[in-house]
Write a protein that holds these residues in place. Structure first.
Motif, short mmCIF file in Angstrom:
data_model
loop_
_atom_site.label_atom_id
_atom_site.label_comp_id
_atom_site.label_asym_id
_atom_site.label_seq_id
_atom_site.Cartn_x
_atom_site.Cartn_y
_atom_site.Cartn_z
N UNK A 17 -7.55 17.58 -1.94
CA UNK A 17 -8.49 17.24 -0.87
C UNK A 17 -7.81 17.34 0.49
N UNK A 18 -6.59 16.81 0.59
CA UNK A 18 -5.86 16.84 1.86
C UNK A 18 -5.57 18.28 2.29
N UNK A 19 -5.23 19.12 1.32
CA UNK A 19 -4.96 20.53 1.64
C UNK A 19 -6.24 21.24 2.10
N UNK A 20 -7.34 20.98 1.40
CA UNK A 20 -8.61 21.63 1.73
C UNK A 20 -9.10 21.21 3.11
N UNK A 21 -8.89 19.95 3.47
CA UNK A 21 -9.40 19.44 4.75
C UNK A 21 -8.33 19.44 5.85
N UNK A 27 0.82 11.27 4.72
CA UNK A 27 0.20 9.96 4.47
C UNK A 27 0.08 9.66 2.98
N UNK A 28 0.21 10.67 2.14
CA UNK A 28 0.05 10.48 0.70
C UNK A 28 1.26 9.77 0.11
N UNK A 29 1.05 8.82 -0.78
CA UNK A 29 2.17 8.11 -1.41
C UNK A 29 2.82 8.99 -2.48
N UNK A 30 4.02 8.62 -2.88
CA UNK A 30 4.68 9.34 -3.97
C UNK A 30 4.01 9.04 -5.30
N UNK A 50 -8.60 5.89 -2.12
CA UNK A 50 -9.40 6.23 -0.93
C UNK A 50 -9.36 5.09 0.09
N UNK A 51 -9.42 3.85 -0.40
CA UNK A 51 -9.36 2.70 0.50
C UNK A 51 -8.00 2.61 1.19
N UNK A 52 -6.96 2.94 0.46
CA UNK A 52 -5.60 2.84 1.01
C UNK A 52 -5.34 3.90 2.07
N UNK A 53 -5.97 5.07 1.94
CA UNK A 53 -5.64 6.20 2.82
C UNK A 53 -6.61 6.41 3.98
#
Length: 554
Positions: A17-21, A27-30, A50-53
């Motif tokens: 999703x992050x790559x597409x948008x 911001x993504x966690x490990x 989703x809530x965390x990001x």
């Protein structure tokens, strides 16, 4: 699909999703996690990523959740994804993905439940540490069970753990012990401040057998013989009792070594370099009030004698200099006042005590018979000992009973309950599942039922409500182990095992595993045997973490 595999799928969906948008992927966690919803109607698992990001990337959480749900919907093994509340993802697995867990568990064997959550952390875990003036009393036995279980849990989550028993063979308590032994050898009453119990006569007899001349010596010389020989014999007995209880330590550390090696002087030098020592009225003090202690502490008295706290300082420094990142000490209920001074002491060495020092306080234990506390030991007199507990209910029940409750809660161990071969005895209830799953395996072999190879396993057949309930319980084990280790709460494993036992009994009562009579063996029988054997693996792994056996027959 295991919870860990599902969590990886959720994180992979987030990356897509992050790559597409073209969102900020930093911001993504490990890692992320999924949790079991309290209400089963909400799905098999819930994800809160989703809530965390959402705030980090400036998107409404439900919008981000919708994008994650769309990506996850195409993931193999996921039946459906729903968005709930402000942005929760409620995920349902298809039967095949859920059932695959049984095979994963059986193939993992003893490794199932283990992780690397605490990898790289070197922990010194000190527990029991009773002075060698008598047998281990029931309070110390609690720490033996809980401490040993905690060491197993920490190792199961990747930590490098060194277990340690600290004993003091000097000081006033040892002097009283020596005087008590001398009195026992002379058939005299115990000193007013001495120790009582039949064990003293036993130790005194062994000392006089080793040193027949001891009673011809003057009081001071005789007392010294009884001190040296008596402490050695008593400590040998303590170690033997703990070994029979399933507890052995990596290190038995003698306080006397700190004095002999000059470790107290070394600690004093380090504390002076840190600027926290001061001299007053001929004594040397540590200014622990700088770090929240209620008063400053004397390390060396005006007469040159060291205090117990000076040895505590030297021992802590010794552990840190041996390379331990974190020092964990388990103490009895009468040591609450010890916490503040120890935390302050660690800070005086320049450490962050919240990172390097943990002190766990355990509450009292009572052995109860016929509703009344058992307060006397036939051998030790005024205290109930490890041997008394084991004689009353056995090693397995003792270890399970002591580890089953949060250590900060007082407990009563009811002899009648813990020796009862019924479902209301928690250790019997869990061990019975271990035995029943083994019995099913033996009976299956007798009728020609085997699991078959992994390729022929049909997990989609495990679609009964009770099968799904059991699979969900099995899936929780790795998270329970991790939480029990990180929170220092072995009782979480015991309570999980009891819940798992209940789920297995319901499965067993509702889903026949073995064919009846001349009934042909089917793929469903084989699939259920996989699930039976997976339960055996998890029950055995959980009991092993508590130091309790998983019997094949009862």
């Amino acid at each position: 699909m295991t919870p860990a595999e599902l969590a990886e799928a959720v994180l992979a969906a987030a990356h897509a999703v992050f790559a597409d948008r073209e969102l900020d992927r930093s911001a993504l966690p490990e890692h992320t996690t999924v949790e079991r919803p309290r209400n089963p109607e909400h799905g098999d698992y819930a994800a809160t990523l989703a809530l965390q990001l959402s705030k980090k990337v400036g998107l409404p959480p439900r919008e981000l959740a919708a994008a994650l749900a769309a990506e996850l919907a195409s993931t193999s093994g996921i039946k459906s994804v729903e968005i709930a509340g402000p942005g929760f993802l409620n995920i349902r697995l298809d039967a095949a993905a859920a059932g695959q867990l049984a095979r994963s568990i059986v193939e993992a064997g003893e490794e199932y439940g283990r992780s690397d959550r605490l990898a790289g952390l070197k922990i010194n875990l000190e527990f029991v540490s009773a002075n060698p003036t008598g047998p281990v009393h029931i309070g110390g036995v609690r720490w033996a069970a809980v401490g040993d279980a905690l060491s197993r849990l920490l190792r199961a989550t990747g930590a490098n753990v060194g277990t340690e028993y600290y004993f003091n063979d000097a000081g006033s308590q040892i002097d009283r012990f020596a005087r008590s032994l001398l009195a026992a050898a002379r058939n005299e009453p115990a000193p007013e401040d001495g120790y009582g119990g039949a064990y003293l006569a036993e130790i005194a007899e062994q000392v006089t057998a080793r040193r027949p001349d001891v009673l011809t010596l003057d009081d001071a010389a005789a007392q010294e013989v009884f001190r040296v020989e008596g402490v050695a014999l008593m400590f040998t007995e303590i170690k033997s009792s703990l070994r029979d209880f399933g507890v052995e330590f990596d290190t038995y550390f003698n306080e006397k070594d700190l004095h002999d090696r000059g470790e107290l002087e070394h600690a004093l030098t380090r504390l002076r370099e840190q600027g926290h020592l001061f001299d007053s009225e001929g004594a040397t003090w540590l200014r622990t009030t700088d770090f929240g202690d209620d008063k400053d502490r004397v390390l060396r008295k005006s007469n040159g004698e060291w205090t117990y706290f000076a040895a505590d300082c030297a021992y802590y420094l010794d552990k840190r200099e041996r390379g331990f990142d974190r020092v964990v000490i388990m103490l009895g209920a009468d040591h609450h006042g010890y916490v503040g001074r120890m935390k302050a002491m660690a800070a005086c060495f320049g450490d962050d005590p919240e990172q390097t020092l943990e002190i766990l306080i355990g509450q009292l234990v009572n052995l109860v018979r016929d509703g009344a506390p058992v307060r006397m030991s036939k051998r030790a007199g005024t205290v109930v000992t490890l041997e008394d507990l084991v004689d009353a209910i056995g090693v397995d029940a003792s270890r399970y009973a002591l580890a089953r409750y949060s250590s900060d809660s007082p407990i009563d161990i009811d002899i009648e309950l813990w020796t009862r071969a019924t479902r209301d005895n928690p250790v019997y209830y869990v061990q019975y599942v271990a035995a029943r799953t083994a019995s099913v395996g033996r009976n299956a072999a007798e009728v020609g039922l085997t699991r078959g190879d992994a390729a022929s396993f049909r997990p989609e057949l495990l679609d009964h409500e009770k099968e799904n309930e059991l699979l969900k319980a099995l899936a929780e084990f790795p998270a329970v182990v991790a939480a029990a280790a990180e929170l220092r709460e072995p009782h979480r494993v015991a309570r999980f095992l009891e819940d798992l036992a209940g789920a297995y009994h319901r499965f067993y009562d509702n889903c026949r595993i073995l064919p009846r009579g001349d009934e042909a063996v089917t793929d469903l029988h084989r699939a259920r045997l996989w699930l039976n054997d997976a339960t055996r693996v998890v029950i055995a792994n959980g009991l092993r973490l508590l130091g309790v056996s998983a019997p094949e027959r009862m």
